[in-house]
Design an enzyme around this catalytic site. Sequence first.
Site, mmCIF file in Angstrom:
data_model
loop_
_atom_site.group_PDB
_atom_site.id
_atom_site.type_symbol
_atom_site.label_atom_id
_atom_site.label_comp_id
_atom_site.label_asym_id
_atom_site.label_seq_id
_atom_site.Cartn_x
_atom_site.Cartn_y
_atom_site.Cartn_z
ATOM 1 N N ASP A 129 6.356 -6.879 -1.969
ATOM 2 C CA ASP A 129 6.544 -6.520 -3.363
ATOM 3 C C ASP A 129 6.148 -7.690 -4.261
ATOM 4 O O ASP A 129 6.102 -8.838 -3.825
ATOM 5 C CB ASP A 129 8.003 -6.132 -3.599
ATOM 6 C CG ASP A 129 8.172 -5.184 -4.771
ATOM 7 O OD1 ASP A 129 7.191 -4.955 -5.492
ATOM 8 O OD2 ASP A 129 9.292 -4.686 -4.964
ATOM 9 N N ARG A 179 -0.350 -1.350 -3.256
ATOM 10 C CA ARG A 179 0.506 -0.467 -4.038
ATOM 11 C C ARG A 179 0.428 -0.926 -5.492
ATOM 12 O O ARG A 179 0.790 -2.064 -5.810
ATOM 13 C CB ARG A 179 1.952 -0.527 -3.543
ATOM 14 C CG ARG A 179 2.879 0.403 -4.343
ATOM 15 C CD ARG A 179 4.243 0.490 -3.718
ATOM 16 N NE ARG A 179 5.101 -0.617 -4.070
ATOM 17 C CZ ARG A 179 6.155 -1.001 -3.361
ATOM 18 N NH1 ARG A 179 6.463 -0.400 -2.247
ATOM 19 N NH2 ARG A 179 6.883 -2.017 -3.755
#
Length: 305
Positions: A129, A179
């Site tokens: 992330d 992502r």
Amino acid sequence: MRSTLLKASQSEWLARQVRGRSFAQRASRRFLPGEDVEAALAAAERLRDRRVPTLITLLGEAITERREAELVADEYLEVLNRIEQRDLPTQLSIKLTQLGLDVSRDVCVEQLSRIVARADAAGNYVCVDMEASSYVDSTLDVFRAVRGSRTNVGICLQAYLYRTAHDLEELLRLNVPIRLVKGAYNEPPRIAYPAKRDVDENFFKLAQRLLSHGPPGAVPHAFGTHDPHLIMRIQDFAAGRGLPKDAYEVQMLYGIRRDDQHRLAAAGYGVRTLISYGQHWFPWYMRRLAERPANLLFVAKSLFR
């Protein structure tokens, strides 16, 4: 309102005041099924039955002790074991400040490598992330170090940062799964687009680039958004290029637009739900509200219901 919520997310005093209160815990259940991993895995099982795969993340960040980072890595290793035991279509999403990025680069590389190696042995995948802009360079550095020996790891990029177009081109050369999200930290206008419409437009531009580049391998690129108009634009662009519906994923948070998630999955699109758990949910929760302040209305309704 967005600025106020983002500032609130950074207040340790406010977090201490709120976390233990029952009304706040009830409100947080809109976005996370519980504070322990069992609640997260149970939610993943329910979504699997609806043919919606999942991502799981342990909430928490900014760890400054090596032993704490090791314990977080141990927790993720256990989560991988339980995912494998239950045969869940569930991946991991991990913030590197949980794994000691503020301790040292080497500590973080070591902990992430442990997790990615275990995931690889189980045929699973890990997404790194992205956090506040001050961590982008160090996050990319650690990611590249681990990606050099393992291919089952991808990374998240944030569309609201001006630099992301350049970062995207660099990563496409490595052919890694990406992502793409809008971004949820309080960044100054010299670093990030301040206007939502500009963030949305840059998101779509970056999405076009990802879809035009082609698939990165077994794990597709993913678009983290709840914006139905933006999702439709991405779908139309992908269809215009002749891409199948499962050539990419739309990723949404647990508890948001559930009907849309199930509808997209039933229609054959790639959909994945991000499930969060853990005791350190307050900063994350405030950022979720800041992404769409109208969510405050839903929270208020749930408190009175």
